[in-house]
Design a protein around this motif. Structure first.
Motif, PDB file in Angstrom:
ATOM      1  N   ARG A  46       0.830  -1.213   0.000  1.00 34.27           N
ATOM      2  CA  ARG A  46       0.000   0.000   0.000  1.00 34.27           C
ATOM      3  C   ARG A  46       0.862   1.260   0.000  1.00 34.27           C
ATOM      4  NH1 ARG A  46      -5.002   1.375   0.345  1.00 34.27           N
ATOM      5  NH2 ARG A  46      -5.945  -0.576   0.927  1.00 34.27           N
ATOM      6  N   ASP A  47       2.060   1.167   0.577  1.00 33.98           N
ATOM      7  CA  ASP A  47       2.963   2.321   0.626  1.00 33.98           C
ATOM      8  C   ASP A  47       3.821   2.441  -0.634  1.00 33.98           C
ATOM      9  OD1 ASP A  47       4.665   0.168   0.925  1.00 33.98           O
ATOM     10  OD2 ASP A  47       5.624   0.925   2.751  1.00 33.98           O
ATOM     11  N   GLY A  48       3.572   1.581  -1.627  1.00 31.23           N
ATOM     12  CA  GLY A  48       4.325   1.622  -2.872  1.00 31.23           C
ATOM     13  C   GLY A  48       5.541   0.720  -2.880  1.00 31.23           C
ATOM     14  N   SER A  49       5.777   0.029  -1.770  1.00 34.05           N
ATOM     15  CA  SER A  49       6.951  -0.849  -1.700  1.00 34.05           C
ATOM     16  C   SER A  49       6.742  -2.090  -2.564  1.00 34.05           C
ATOM     17  CB  SER A  49       7.222  -1.262  -0.249  1.00 34.05           C
ATOM     18  OG  SER A  49       6.124  -1.991   0.262  1.00 34.05           O
ATOM     19  N   LEU A  50       7.851  -2.622  -3.043  1.00 32.38           N
ATOM     20  CA  LEU A  50       7.800  -3.857  -3.812  1.00 32.38           C
ATOM     21  C   LEU A  50       7.804  -5.010  -2.822  1.00 32.38           C
ATOM     22  CD1 LEU A  50      10.266  -3.147  -6.739  1.00 32.38           C
ATOM     23  CD2 LEU A  50       7.800  -2.822  -6.639  1.00 32.38           C
ATOM     24  N   THR A  51       6.631  -5.567  -2.569  1.00 33.47           N
ATOM     25  CA  THR A  51       6.506  -6.664  -1.618  1.00 33.47           C
ATOM     26  C   THR A  51       6.960  -7.961  -2.262  1.00 33.47           C
ATOM     27  OG1 THR A  51       4.218  -6.965  -2.297  1.00 33.47           O
ATOM     28  CG2 THR A  51       4.612  -5.535  -0.404  1.00 33.47           C
ATOM     29  N   GLY A  52       7.019  -9.014  -1.484  1.00 32.02           N
ATOM     30  CA  GLY A  52       7.514 -10.313  -1.931  1.00 32.02           C
ATOM     31  C   GLY A  52       7.047 -10.747  -3.305  1.00 32.02           C
ATOM     32  N   TYR A  53       7.922 -11.479  -3.972  1.00 36.59           N
ATOM     33  CA  TYR A  53       7.626 -11.993  -5.301  1.00 36.59           C
ATOM     34  C   TYR A  53       8.408 -13.284  -5.479  1.00 36.59           C
ATOM     35  CZ  TYR A  53       6.891 -11.957 -10.378  1.00 36.59           C
ATOM     36  OH  TYR A  53       6.522 -12.279 -11.663  1.00 36.59           O
ATOM     37  N   ALA A  54       7.716 -14.345  -5.863  1.00 35.73           N
ATOM     38  CA  ALA A  54       8.351 -15.664  -5.974  1.00 35.73           C
ATOM     39  C   ALA A  54       9.551 -15.645  -6.912  1.00 35.73           C
ATOM     40  CB  ALA A  54       7.336 -16.694  -6.440  1.00 35.73           C
ATOM     41  N   GLY A  55       9.516 -14.819  -7.941  1.00 30.74           N
ATOM     42  CA  GLY A  55      10.619 -14.735  -8.889  1.00 30.74           C
ATOM     43  C   GLY A  55      11.726 -13.795  -8.447  1.00 30.74           C
ATOM     44  N   GLY A  56      11.557 -13.161  -7.287  1.00 29.91           N
ATOM     45  CA  GLY A  56      12.546 -12.211  -6.781  1.00 29.91           C
ATOM     46  C   GLY A  56      12.148 -10.780  -7.085  1.00 29.91           C
ATOM     47  N   LEU A  57      12.471  -9.890  -6.169  1.00 30.32           N
ATOM     48  CA  LEU A  57      12.073  -8.489  -6.310  1.00 30.32           C
ATOM     49  C   LEU A  57      12.715  -7.814  -7.523  1.00 30.32           C
ATOM     50  CD1 LEU A  57      11.965  -7.243  -2.615  1.00 30.32           C
ATOM     51  CD2 LEU A  57      10.082  -8.013  -4.070  1.00 30.32           C
ATOM     52  N   GLN A  58      13.909  -8.239  -7.900  1.00 33.33           N
ATOM     53  CA  GLN A  58      14.562  -7.656  -9.083  1.00 33.33           C
ATOM     54  C   GLN A  58      13.713  -7.916 -10.332  1.00 33.33           C
ATOM     55  OE1 GLN A  58      17.536  -5.930  -8.660  1.00 33.33           O
ATOM     56  NE2 GLN A  58      17.197  -5.175 -10.711  1.00 33.33           N
ATOM     57  N   ARG A  59      13.205  -9.136 -10.468  1.00 35.20           N
ATOM     58  CA  ARG A  59      12.352  -9.451 -11.623  1.00 35.20           C
ATOM     59  C   ARG A  59      11.037  -8.692 -11.558  1.00 35.20           C
ATOM     60  NH1 ARG A  59      13.797 -15.581 -11.205  1.00 35.20           N
ATOM     61  NH2 ARG A  59      15.310 -15.820 -12.885  1.00 35.20           N
ATOM     62  N   LYS A  60      10.489  -8.568 -10.356  1.00 31.80           N
ATOM     63  CA  LYS A  60       9.242  -7.821 -10.198  1.00 31.80           C
ATOM     64  C   LYS A  60       9.438  -6.385 -10.675  1.00 31.80           C
ATOM     65  CE  LYS A  60       5.647  -6.873  -6.822  1.00 31.80           C
ATOM     66  NZ  LYS A  60       5.022  -7.492  -5.659  1.00 31.80           N
TER      67      LYS A  60
END
Length: 165
Positions: A132-146
């Motif tokens: 909600r704050d604009g942060s890149l939350t968890g992603y199974a493929g990794g935050l770099q890919r997100k």
């Protein structure tokens, strides 16, 4: 079941499915190895359309996928994955908004869990869900890919979200 690999700008992808449609599109992540069943067959041409549409997406020429999808999951997971598909290209959403959209406003954590269990990444765009704050939350493929996928789509998110990557 058929399976195939596809090279992309975010790394090698694993595709699997049957006559009903694509069941998995997984990224190469060491902690989540791809499991190929003993009776699965390498796909000769079964996923040509999937690969073509992925290539068009990564080249910036496709904003919507037109494919037969058959993700395997619970009724709740299916409802979350359907809601994910309604998030427009280049836009983002939050877990709480998705929970409201599926009529379960108090199921925010369960929505997050279902989002993380999405078996067809990129095409079912779980990368479009941010904090909600604009942060890149968890992603199974990794935050770099997100971040890479969101940048490809021109989605806006705070630059400080990239500093932690």
């Amino acid at each position: 079941m058929f399976y195939r690999y596809h090279d992309s700008p975010i790394g090698r992808l694993f595709l699997s499915g049957d006559d009903k449609g694509l069941q998995q599109l997984l990224m190469d992540v060491p902690r989540h190895p791809w499991n190929i069943g003993e009776d699965w067959q390498f796909a000769a041409r079964q996923f040509d359309d999937v690969c073509l549409q992925l290539d068009e997406y990564f080249a910036g020429r496709r904003r919507r996928f037109d494919l037969r999808l058959s993700p395997q999951g619970t009724v709740f997971q299916q409802s979350v994955w359907k809601a994910l598909q309604a998030i427009p290209y280049g836009q983002t959403s939050f877990y709480s908004r998705l929970a409201e959209q599926i009529g379960k406003p108090k199921a925010v954590r369960a929505v997050g869990t279902a989002n993380g269990a999405n078996p067809i990444s990129v095409i079912i765009p779980c990368h479009r869900v941010i904090g909600r704050d604009g942060s890149l939350t968890g992603y199974a493929g990794g935050l770099q890919r997100k971040a890479q996928l969101l940048a490809l789509e021109g989605a806006s998110f705070p630059e400080q979200a990239l500093l932690s990557l």
